[in-house]
Design a protein around this motif. Structure first.
Motif, PDB file in Angstrom:
ATOM      1  N   PHE A   1     -51.467 -65.074  53.942  1.00 54.83           N
ATOM      2  CA  PHE A   1     -50.509 -64.503  52.991  1.00 54.83           C
ATOM      3  C   PHE A   1     -51.099 -63.281  52.303  1.00 54.83           C
ATOM      4  O   PHE A   1     -50.401 -62.286  52.101  1.00 54.83           O
ATOM      5  CB  PHE A   1     -50.108 -65.555  51.966  1.00 54.83           C
ATOM      6  CG  PHE A   1     -49.101 -65.061  50.973  1.00 54.83           C
ATOM      7  CD1 PHE A   1     -47.783 -64.888  51.347  1.00 54.83           C
ATOM      8  CD2 PHE A   1     -49.479 -64.746  49.682  1.00 54.83           C
ATOM      9  CE1 PHE A   1     -46.846 -64.430  50.439  1.00 54.83           C
ATOM     10  CE2 PHE A   1     -48.554 -64.287  48.771  1.00 54.83           C
ATOM     11  CZ  PHE A   1     -47.233 -64.117  49.156  1.00 54.83           C
ATOM     12  N   LYS A   2     -52.377 -63.335  51.937  1.00 58.06           N
ATOM     13  CA  LYS A   2     -53.029 -62.187  51.299  1.00 58.06           C
ATOM     14  C   LYS A   2     -53.090 -60.984  52.233  1.00 58.06           C
ATOM     15  O   LYS A   2     -52.982 -59.842  51.788  1.00 58.06           O
ATOM     16  CB  LYS A   2     -54.446 -62.549  50.861  1.00 58.06           C
ATOM     17  CG  LYS A   2     -54.518 -63.301  49.572  1.00 58.06           C
ATOM     18  CD  LYS A   2     -55.978 -63.514  49.206  1.00 58.06           C
ATOM     19  CE  LYS A   2     -56.144 -64.181  47.879  1.00 58.06           C
ATOM     20  NZ  LYS A   2     -57.575 -64.381  47.554  1.00 58.06           N
ATOM     21  N   SER A   3     -53.230 -61.223  53.518  1.00 58.20           N
ATOM     22  CA  SER A   3     -53.294 -60.101  54.449  1.00 58.20           C
ATOM     23  C   SER A   3     -51.940 -59.419  54.606  1.00 58.20           C
ATOM     24  O   SER A   3     -51.866 -58.224  54.867  1.00 58.20           O
ATOM     25  CB  SER A   3     -53.814 -60.557  55.803  1.00 58.20           C
ATOM     26  OG  SER A   3     -52.871 -61.406  56.430  1.00 58.20           O
ATOM     27  N   TYR A   4     -50.858 -60.174  54.451  1.00 55.66           N
ATOM     28  CA  TYR A   4     -49.521 -59.591  54.554  1.00 55.66           C
ATOM     29  C   TYR A   4     -48.970 -59.109  53.216  1.00 55.66           C
ATOM     30  O   TYR A   4     -47.915 -58.486  53.180  1.00 55.66           O
ATOM     31  CB  TYR A   4     -48.543 -60.605  55.144  1.00 55.66           C
ATOM     32  CG  TYR A   4     -48.682 -60.768  56.633  1.00 55.66           C
ATOM     33  CD1 TYR A   4     -48.244 -59.769  57.494  1.00 55.66           C
ATOM     34  CD2 TYR A   4     -49.255 -61.907  57.186  1.00 55.66           C
ATOM     35  CE1 TYR A   4     -48.369 -59.909  58.855  1.00 55.66           C
ATOM     36  CE2 TYR A   4     -49.379 -62.054  58.545  1.00 55.66           C
ATOM     37  CZ  TYR A   4     -48.938 -61.056  59.373  1.00 55.66           C
ATOM     38  OH  TYR A   4     -49.058 -61.189  60.724  1.00 55.66           O
ATOM     39  N   LEU A   5     -49.625 -59.379  52.116  1.00 54.04           N
ATOM     40  CA  LEU A   5     -49.113 -59.044  50.791  1.00 54.04           C
ATOM     41  C   LEU A   5     -48.855 -57.545  50.599  1.00 54.04           C
ATOM     42  O   LEU A   5     -47.812 -57.175  50.046  1.00 54.04           O
ATOM     43  CB  LEU A   5     -50.058 -59.584  49.714  1.00 54.04           C
ATOM     44  CG  LEU A   5     -49.538 -59.540  48.290  1.00 54.04           C
ATOM     45  CD1 LEU A   5     -48.276 -60.365  48.172  1.00 54.04           C
ATOM     46  CD2 LEU A   5     -50.594 -60.049  47.327  1.00 54.04           C
ATOM     47  N   PRO A   6     -49.720 -56.638  51.034  1.00 56.16           N
ATOM     48  CA  PRO A   6     -49.390 -55.213  50.888  1.00 56.16           C
ATOM     49  C   PRO A   6     -48.115 -54.810  51.619  1.00 56.16           C
ATOM     50  O   PRO A   6     -47.333 -54.008  51.117  1.00 56.16           O
ATOM     51  CB  PRO A   6     -50.608 -54.485  51.467  1.00 56.16           C
ATOM     52  CG  PRO A   6     -51.712 -55.460  51.356  1.00 56.16           C
ATOM     53  CD  PRO A   6     -51.099 -56.809  51.527  1.00 56.16           C
ATOM     54  N   ASN A   7     -47.888 -55.389  52.784  1.00 53.90           N
ATOM     55  CA  ASN A   7     -46.657 -55.089  53.516  1.00 53.90           C
ATOM     56  C   ASN A   7     -45.440 -55.617  52.769  1.00 53.90           C
ATOM     57  O   ASN A   7     -44.397 -54.954  52.713  1.00 53.90           O
ATOM     58  CB  ASN A   7     -46.696 -55.695  54.912  1.00 53.90           C
ATOM     59  CG  ASN A   7     -47.672 -54.978  55.805  1.00 53.90           C
ATOM     60  OD1 ASN A   7     -47.952 -53.813  55.597  1.00 53.90           O
ATOM     61  ND2 ASN A   7     -48.191 -55.684  56.786  1.00 53.90           N
ATOM     62  N   TYR A   8     -45.547 -56.820  52.216  1.00 50.79           N
ATOM     63  CA  TYR A   8     -44.434 -57.384  51.448  1.00 50.79           C
ATOM     64  C   TYR A   8     -44.119 -56.518  50.232  1.00 50.79           C
ATOM     65  O   TYR A   8     -42.960 -56.268  49.930  1.00 50.79           O
ATOM     66  CB  TYR A   8     -44.760 -58.803  50.979  1.00 50.79           C
ATOM     67  CG  TYR A   8     -44.865 -59.828  52.074  1.00 50.79           C
ATOM     68  CD1 TYR A   8     -44.147 -59.716  53.252  1.00 50.79           C
ATOM     69  CD2 TYR A   8     -45.700 -60.921  51.924  1.00 50.79           C
ATOM     70  CE1 TYR A   8     -44.261 -60.660  54.255  1.00 50.79           C
ATOM     71  CE2 TYR A   8     -45.812 -61.875  52.918  1.00 50.79           C
ATOM     72  CZ  TYR A   8     -45.089 -61.743  54.072  1.00 50.79           C
ATOM     73  OH  TYR A   8     -45.193 -62.682  55.055  1.00 50.79           O
ATOM     74  N   ILE A   9     -45.131 -56.057  49.545  1.00 48.15           N
ATOM     75  CA  ILE A   9     -44.933 -55.218  48.363  1.00 48.15           C
ATOM     76  C   ILE A   9     -44.293 -53.885  48.760  1.00 48.15           C
ATOM     77  O   ILE A   9     -43.352 -53.410  48.112  1.00 48.15           O
ATOM     78  CB  ILE A   9     -46.260 -55.003  47.617  1.00 48.15           C
ATOM     79  CG1 ILE A   9     -46.728 -56.315  46.994  1.00 48.15           C
ATOM     80  CG2 ILE A   9     -46.128 -53.917  46.563  1.00 48.15           C
ATOM     81  CD1 ILE A   9     -48.125 -56.253  46.436  1.00 48.15           C
ATOM     82  N   LEU A  10     -44.769 -53.279  49.827  1.00 49.58           N
ATOM     83  CA  LEU A  10     -44.245 -51.997  50.286  1.00 49.58           C
ATOM     84  C   LEU A  10     -42.774 -52.108  50.678  1.00 49.58           C
ATOM     85  O   LEU A  10     -41.940 -51.324  50.228  1.00 49.58           O
ATOM     86  CB  LEU A  10     -45.064 -51.477  51.470  1.00 49.58           C
ATOM     87  CG  LEU A  10     -44.558 -50.188  52.100  1.00 49.58           C
ATOM     88  CD1 LEU A  10     -44.868 -49.020  51.184  1.00 49.58           C
ATOM     89  CD2 LEU A  10     -45.164 -49.991  53.460  1.00 49.58           C
ATOM     90  N   TRP A  11     -42.431 -53.098  51.493  1.00 48.36           N
ATOM     91  CA  TRP A  11     -41.060 -53.218  51.978  1.00 48.36           C
ATOM     92  C   TRP A  11     -40.108 -53.684  50.895  1.00 48.36           C
ATOM     93  O   TRP A  11     -38.937 -53.266  50.873  1.00 48.36           O
ATOM     94  CB  TRP A  11     -40.998 -54.133  53.183  1.00 48.36           C
ATOM     95  CG  TRP A  11     -41.550 -53.457  54.397  1.00 48.36           C
ATOM     96  CD1 TRP A  11     -42.730 -53.703  55.008  1.00 48.36           C
ATOM     97  CD2 TRP A  11     -40.949 -52.380  55.118  1.00 48.36           C
ATOM     98  NE1 TRP A  11     -42.898 -52.855  56.068  1.00 48.36           N
ATOM     99  CE2 TRP A  11     -41.828 -52.041  56.160  1.00 48.36           C
ATOM    100  CE3 TRP A  11     -39.751 -51.675  54.983  1.00 48.36           C
ATOM    101  CZ2 TRP A  11     -41.540 -51.024  57.060  1.00 48.36           C
ATOM    102  CZ3 TRP A  11     -39.468 -50.667  55.887  1.00 48.36           C
ATOM    103  CH2 TRP A  11     -40.362 -50.354  56.916  1.00 48.36           C
ATOM    104  N   SER A  12     -40.547 -54.530  49.978  1.00 48.65           N
ATOM    105  CA  SER A  12     -39.647 -54.932  48.893  1.00 48.65           C
ATOM    106  C   SER A  12     -39.430 -53.772  47.920  1.00 48.65           C
ATOM    107  O   SER A  12     -38.322 -53.594  47.408  1.00 48.65           O
ATOM    108  CB  SER A  12     -40.191 -56.160  48.163  1.00 48.65           C
ATOM    109  OG  SER A  12     -41.449 -55.884  47.588  1.00 48.65           O
TER     110      SER A  12
END
Length: 79
Positions: free
Chosen positions: A25-36
């Motif tokens: 989850f931590k590895s995907y967190l920057p992508n989640y923040i960017l896309w949201s």
């Protein structure tokens, strides 16, 4: 002669069947923040001209809320 398959061969996908762990989850967190963030900005651009959104949301933004207040010249005001 035709050969038939007697049973279906299944393969398991280890990535989809594994649990989501905190490091994953931590590895995907920057992508989640960017896309949201992009989704929220896109929604803001799309709804910026709607009076209902202007009165409900945009006029209450602390610094930029004055942008949506109508400024009329004195000549344009009805008597």
């Amino acid at each position: 002669m035709v050969s038939y398959i007697s049973k279906v061969a299944f393969k398991t996908v280890p990535r989809l069947s594994a649990k989501v762990t905190l490091p994953v989850f931590k590895s995907y967190l920057p992508n989640y923040i960017l896309w949201s963030g992009a989704w929220v900005l896109g929604l803001g651009v799309y709804t910026e001209g709607w009076p209902l959104f202007q009165q409900t949301f945009y006029k209450h933004i602390p610094v930029f809320g004055k942008h949506w207040d109508p400024v009329l010249d004195p000549e344009d005001l009805p008597n």
